[in-house]
Design an enzyme around this catalytic site. Sequence first.
Site, short mmCIF file in Angstrom:
data_model
loop_
_atom_site.label_atom_id
_atom_site.label_comp_id
_atom_site.label_asym_id
_atom_site.label_seq_id
_atom_site.Cartn_x
_atom_site.Cartn_y
_atom_site.Cartn_z
N ASP A 196 0.86 -1.17 0.00
CA ASP A 196 0.00 0.00 0.00
C ASP A 196 0.91 1.24 0.00
OD1 ASP A 196 -2.42 1.57 0.45
OD2 ASP A 196 -1.71 1.79 2.51
N ALA A 240 -0.12 5.21 1.41
CA ALA A 240 -0.26 6.05 2.60
C ALA A 240 -0.35 5.18 3.86
CB ALA A 240 -1.50 6.93 2.50
N ALA A 242 -13.39 9.99 9.75
CA ALA A 242 -12.73 9.96 8.45
C ALA A 242 -11.91 8.69 8.26
CB ALA A 242 -11.85 11.18 8.28
N MET A 247 -11.20 3.83 5.79
CA MET A 247 -9.92 3.98 5.11
C MET A 247 -9.50 2.69 4.42
SD MET A 247 -7.67 6.18 4.32
CE MET A 247 -7.90 7.49 5.50
N LYS A 289 -11.54 6.31 -3.05
CA LYS A 289 -11.97 7.54 -2.41
C LYS A 289 -13.45 7.86 -2.65
CE LYS A 289 -8.28 8.03 -0.25
NZ LYS A 289 -8.23 6.63 0.14
N HIS A 303 -15.10 5.68 -0.28
CA HIS A 303 -14.81 6.18 1.07
C HIS A 303 -15.80 7.30 1.43
CE1 HIS A 303 -11.33 7.21 4.03
NE2 HIS A 303 -12.48 7.55 4.56
N ARG A 359 -10.39 -1.97 -3.65
CA ARG A 359 -10.53 -2.79 -2.46
C ARG A 359 -11.98 -2.79 -1.97
NH1 ARG A 359 -5.63 0.70 -0.15
NH2 ARG A 359 -3.92 -0.39 -1.16
N ASP A 405 -1.88 -1.14 5.88
CA ASP A 405 -2.20 -0.64 7.22
C ASP A 405 -3.70 -0.57 7.48
OD1 ASP A 405 -2.81 2.76 7.00
OD2 ASP A 405 -2.13 1.63 5.26
#
Length: 280
Positions: A22, A24, A55, A59, A63, A66, A171, A197
């Site tokens: 990944d 970020a 927020a 994750m 986006k 999201h 994802r 993460d």
Amino acid sequence: MFSTLHRYERRYQGPIQAVIFDWAGTLVDFGSFAPTQVLIDAFKGFGIDISMEEARQPMGLAKWDHIQALGHLPGVAARWQAAHGRPMARGDVDAIYEAFMPLQIERVAAYSAVIPGALGVLAGLRERQVRIGSCTGYPRQVMNQLLPHAAMQGLVVDHAVATDDLKAGGRPGPWMALANLIELGVREVAACVKVDDTTPGIEEGLCAGMWTVGLAVSGNELGLTLAEWHGLDAESQSQRRAAAGRKLAQAGAHEVVGTIADLPAALSRIEARLARGERP
């Protein structure tokens, strides 16, 4: 008499061939702040305050997804209803995404310092001729800003897949991870490791049939800057790391470590399991 037919079961028992990272919270942006803070700012432009905790909840998703998931959180949905007199609709998600994108493109580099240890780990993988892939919840326009910024810091991967590169989507499906293997020419999925993460990123690796390693300290689940992490006392670090690690382990991660700097030991343990004939 009839002979008993035994199905041949093929097991890969060689070394790791590829690691799919990944971005970020994994390779860059300790604490994963670029996507979260910009999402907060984008929602604020529509009169809705969302917390950092809110927020972070979806994750790992693309986006647009999201933003939609944030709109479904009870607290955010109630605030949207109060502000706009109606539930958030698909068109609202489109509008927030359109506001989010230029902000994310503008700011991604400012948040994306390479996480300590990443350059050494990637160099070690290359010495072993392990291929280095990557995928992300960022769209291609954002990655077009992030990749050269990372390269200026010395971080270069063999391949990068953005969440909008593929028709199948992002994802938690397996497609971005598997697209890396096609591009990298890796034939053994069981010889590949997905490092992430977030829980959707772990699920992505599992869906792809890969080994998975979760990062508990540098990413979204802990959600601290490097300075904030170092500012905690040992007991607080242990408690916070354990809580983040439990979420990643519950998502199915085969290994959970702190940051990318701790990855080589996890890879050694995975290779030992491969040598014993274990599969992801």
